[in-house]
Scaffold this active site. Sequence first.
Site, PDB file in Angstrom:
ATOM      1  N   PRO A   1       2.872 -43.508  29.139  1.00 42.28           N
ATOM      2  CA  PRO A   1       3.052 -43.953  27.759  1.00 42.28           C
ATOM      3  C   PRO A   1       4.205 -43.283  27.015  1.00 42.28           C
ATOM      4  O   PRO A   1       4.399 -42.074  27.123  1.00 42.28           O
ATOM      5  CB  PRO A   1       1.723 -43.579  27.097  1.00 42.28           C
ATOM      6  CG  PRO A   1       0.737 -43.596  28.201  1.00 42.28           C
ATOM      7  CD  PRO A   1       1.479 -43.157  29.427  1.00 42.28           C
ATOM      8  N   ASN A   2       4.941 -44.099  26.308  1.00 43.90           N
ATOM      9  CA  ASN A   2       6.019 -43.696  25.394  1.00 43.90           C
ATOM     10  C   ASN A   2       7.292 -43.233  26.089  1.00 43.90           C
ATOM     11  O   ASN A   2       8.296 -42.987  25.422  1.00 43.90           O
ATOM     12  CB  ASN A   2       5.534 -42.614  24.402  1.00 43.90           C
ATOM     13  CG  ASN A   2       4.417 -43.110  23.528  1.00 43.90           C
ATOM     14  OD1 ASN A   2       4.559 -44.155  22.894  1.00 43.90           O
ATOM     15  ND2 ASN A   2       3.289 -42.414  23.498  1.00 43.90           N
TER      16      ASN A   2
ATOM     17  N   ARG B   1      13.413 -40.831  21.257  1.00 45.42           N
ATOM     18  CA  ARG B   1      12.179 -40.103  20.983  1.00 45.42           C
ATOM     19  C   ARG B   1      12.397 -38.587  21.018  1.00 45.42           C
ATOM     20  O   ARG B   1      12.780 -38.053  22.060  1.00 45.42           O
ATOM     21  CB  ARG B   1      11.199 -40.502  22.090  1.00 45.42           C
ATOM     22  CG  ARG B   1       9.840 -39.950  21.955  1.00 45.42           C
ATOM     23  CD  ARG B   1       8.997 -40.296  23.163  1.00 45.42           C
ATOM     24  NE  ARG B   1       7.733 -39.623  23.017  1.00 45.42           N
ATOM     25  CZ  ARG B   1       6.944 -39.252  23.994  1.00 45.42           C
ATOM     26  NH1 ARG B   1       7.279 -39.533  25.244  1.00 45.42           N
ATOM     27  NH2 ARG B   1       5.833 -38.618  23.743  1.00 45.42           N
TER      28      ARG B   1
ATOM     29  N   TYR C   1      12.951 -34.121  24.509  1.00 40.90           N
ATOM     30  CA  TYR C   1      13.056 -35.015  25.658  1.00 40.90           C
ATOM     31  C   TYR C   1      14.478 -35.389  26.055  1.00 40.90           C
ATOM     32  O   TYR C   1      14.672 -36.102  27.032  1.00 40.90           O
ATOM     33  CB  TYR C   1      12.233 -36.291  25.388  1.00 40.90           C
ATOM     34  CG  TYR C   1      10.785 -35.990  25.049  1.00 40.90           C
ATOM     35  CD1 TYR C   1      10.017 -35.206  25.914  1.00 40.90           C
ATOM     36  CD2 TYR C   1      10.205 -36.453  23.876  1.00 40.90           C
ATOM     37  CE1 TYR C   1       8.696 -34.911  25.612  1.00 40.90           C
ATOM     38  CE2 TYR C   1       8.874 -36.159  23.571  1.00 40.90           C
ATOM     39  CZ  TYR C   1       8.122 -35.392  24.440  1.00 40.90           C
ATOM     40  OH  TYR C   1       6.823 -35.098  24.140  1.00 40.90           O
TER      41      TYR C   1
ATOM     42  N   ASN D   1       5.368 -38.604  35.698  1.00 42.13           N
ATOM     43  CA  ASN D   1       5.314 -38.042  34.354  1.00 42.13           C
ATOM     44  C   ASN D   1       4.340 -38.936  33.611  1.00 42.13           C
ATOM     45  O   ASN D   1       4.683 -40.058  33.214  1.00 42.13           O
ATOM     46  CB  ASN D   1       6.687 -38.048  33.681  1.00 42.13           C
ATOM     47  CG  ASN D   1       6.629 -37.432  32.289  1.00 42.13           C
ATOM     48  OD1 ASN D   1       5.544 -37.185  31.756  1.00 42.13           O
ATOM     49  ND2 ASN D   1       7.785 -37.184  31.698  1.00 42.13           N
TER      50      ASN D   1
ATOM     51  N   ALA E   1       1.324 -38.491  27.657  1.00 39.47           N
ATOM     52  CA  ALA E   1       0.119 -37.878  27.082  1.00 39.47           C
ATOM     53  C   ALA E   1      -1.109 -38.053  27.977  1.00 39.47           C
ATOM     54  O   ALA E   1      -2.076 -37.289  27.858  1.00 39.47           O
ATOM     55  CB  ALA E   1      -0.148 -38.446  25.694  1.00 39.47           C
TER      56      ALA E   1
ATOM     57  N   GLU F   1       4.257 -33.469  39.698  1.00 40.90           N
ATOM     58  CA  GLU F   1       4.129 -33.740  38.273  1.00 40.90           C
ATOM     59  C   GLU F   1       5.403 -33.256  37.581  1.00 40.90           C
ATOM     60  O   GLU F   1       5.822 -32.118  37.789  1.00 40.90           O
ATOM     61  CB  GLU F   1       2.908 -32.958  37.759  1.00 40.90           C
ATOM     62  CG  GLU F   1       2.677 -33.088  36.279  1.00 40.90           C
ATOM     63  CD  GLU F   1       1.516 -32.204  35.810  1.00 40.90           C
ATOM     64  OE1 GLU F   1       0.935 -31.459  36.628  1.00 40.90           O
ATOM     65  OE2 GLU F   1       1.217 -32.264  34.614  1.00 40.90           O
TER      66      GLU F   1
ATOM     67  N   HIS G   1       7.528 -32.996  33.819  1.00 40.36           N
ATOM     68  CA  HIS G   1       7.605 -33.128  32.365  1.00 40.36           C
ATOM     69  C   HIS G   1       8.990 -32.731  31.915  1.00 40.36           C
ATOM     70  O   HIS G   1       9.521 -31.708  32.375  1.00 40.36           O
ATOM     71  CB  HIS G   1       6.561 -32.244  31.673  1.00 40.36           C
ATOM     72  CG  HIS G   1       5.175 -32.621  32.046  1.00 40.36           C
ATOM     73  ND1 HIS G   1       4.567 -33.742  31.546  1.00 40.36           N
ATOM     74  CD2 HIS G   1       4.313 -32.061  32.930  1.00 40.36           C
ATOM     75  CE1 HIS G   1       3.370 -33.846  32.099  1.00 40.36           C
ATOM     76  NE2 HIS G   1       3.189 -32.852  32.944  1.00 40.36           N
TER      77      HIS G   1
ATOM     78  N   ARG H   1       4.376 -25.561  24.098  1.00 44.12           N
ATOM     79  CA  ARG H   1       4.203 -26.449  22.942  1.00 44.12           C
ATOM     80  C   ARG H   1       2.771 -26.325  22.412  1.00 44.12           C
ATOM     81  O   ARG H   1       2.160 -25.287  22.544  1.00 44.12           O
ATOM     82  CB  ARG H   1       4.562 -27.881  23.360  1.00 44.12           C
ATOM     83  CG  ARG H   1       6.029 -28.001  23.798  1.00 44.12           C
ATOM     84  CD  ARG H   1       6.411 -29.410  24.173  1.00 44.12           C
ATOM     85  NE  ARG H   1       6.265 -30.324  23.036  1.00 44.12           N
ATOM     86  CZ  ARG H   1       6.327 -31.656  23.136  1.00 44.12           C
ATOM     87  NH1 ARG H   1       6.535 -32.215  24.328  1.00 44.12           N
ATOM     88  NH2 ARG H   1       6.183 -32.416  22.067  1.00 44.12           N
TER      89      ARG H   1
HETATM   90  C1  DQA Z   1       5.759 -35.192  28.389  1.00 43.36           C
HETATM   91  C2  DQA Z   1       4.889 -34.161  27.656  1.00 43.36           C
HETATM   92  C3  DQA Z   1       3.632 -34.805  27.116  1.00 43.36           C
HETATM   93  O1  DQA Z   1       2.836 -33.851  26.441  1.00 43.36           O
HETATM   94  C4  DQA Z   1       3.987 -35.921  26.140  1.00 43.36           C
HETATM   95  O2  DQA Z   1       2.823 -36.549  25.668  1.00 43.36           O
HETATM   96  C5  DQA Z   1       4.935 -36.890  26.716  1.00 43.36           C
HETATM   97  C6  DQA Z   1       6.065 -36.390  27.507  1.00 43.36           C
HETATM   98  C7  DQA Z   1       7.098 -34.583  28.854  1.00 43.36           C
HETATM   99  O3  DQA Z   1       7.775 -35.227  29.648  1.00 43.36           O
HETATM  100  O4  DQA Z   1       7.483 -33.503  28.404  1.00 43.36           O
HETATM  101  O5  DQA Z   1       4.830 -38.085  26.511  1.00 43.36           O
HETATM  102  O6  DQA Z   1       5.063 -35.624  29.542  1.00 43.36           O
END
Ligand code: DQA
Length: 146
Positions: free
Chosen positions: A9-10, A17, A22, A73, A76, A97, A99, A106
Amino acid sequence: MRVLVINGPNLNMLGAREPSYYGVKTLDDILEALEEAARDLDVELEAFQSNHEGAIIDYVQANAPDASGIIVNAGALTHYGLALRDALIDSRLPIIEVHLSNIHAREEFRRHSVVADVAVGQIAGLGWKGYLYALEYFADEMKNRG
Ligand code: DQA
């Protein structure tokens, strides 16, 4: 060797963003750079992004049988996506994984990952290059296994 690159998501909003967390690259920019690296490493990449946990699970179930590893990735979903976690376990594939941001530096809720303990490892805080390092790891492992 076929590697799935899954974004949750996102992550389709990258570029616009919270660039301080990011970066400024869009998801397409990142995937383009990854594709280029994959060609050099002789790895076949298959990328998928969705804002919906169920769609990601469907994708994992459909594509895991023909893949050798997953770079994920989960956005959330990382912090609470237990159904996605189960699908990753069921894939029986090695998982890395990734990020973009350092989730451990954070908010408290981001420090816990439901993916971390089913993954080979986690790369966090190295920006888009985290995906690249994950890809290089898979290519290297594959080469070592012959
Ligand atoms: C993320 C970190 C997550 O906490 C966040 O919700 C994201 C991006 C990252 O790539 O740093 O959507 O996965």
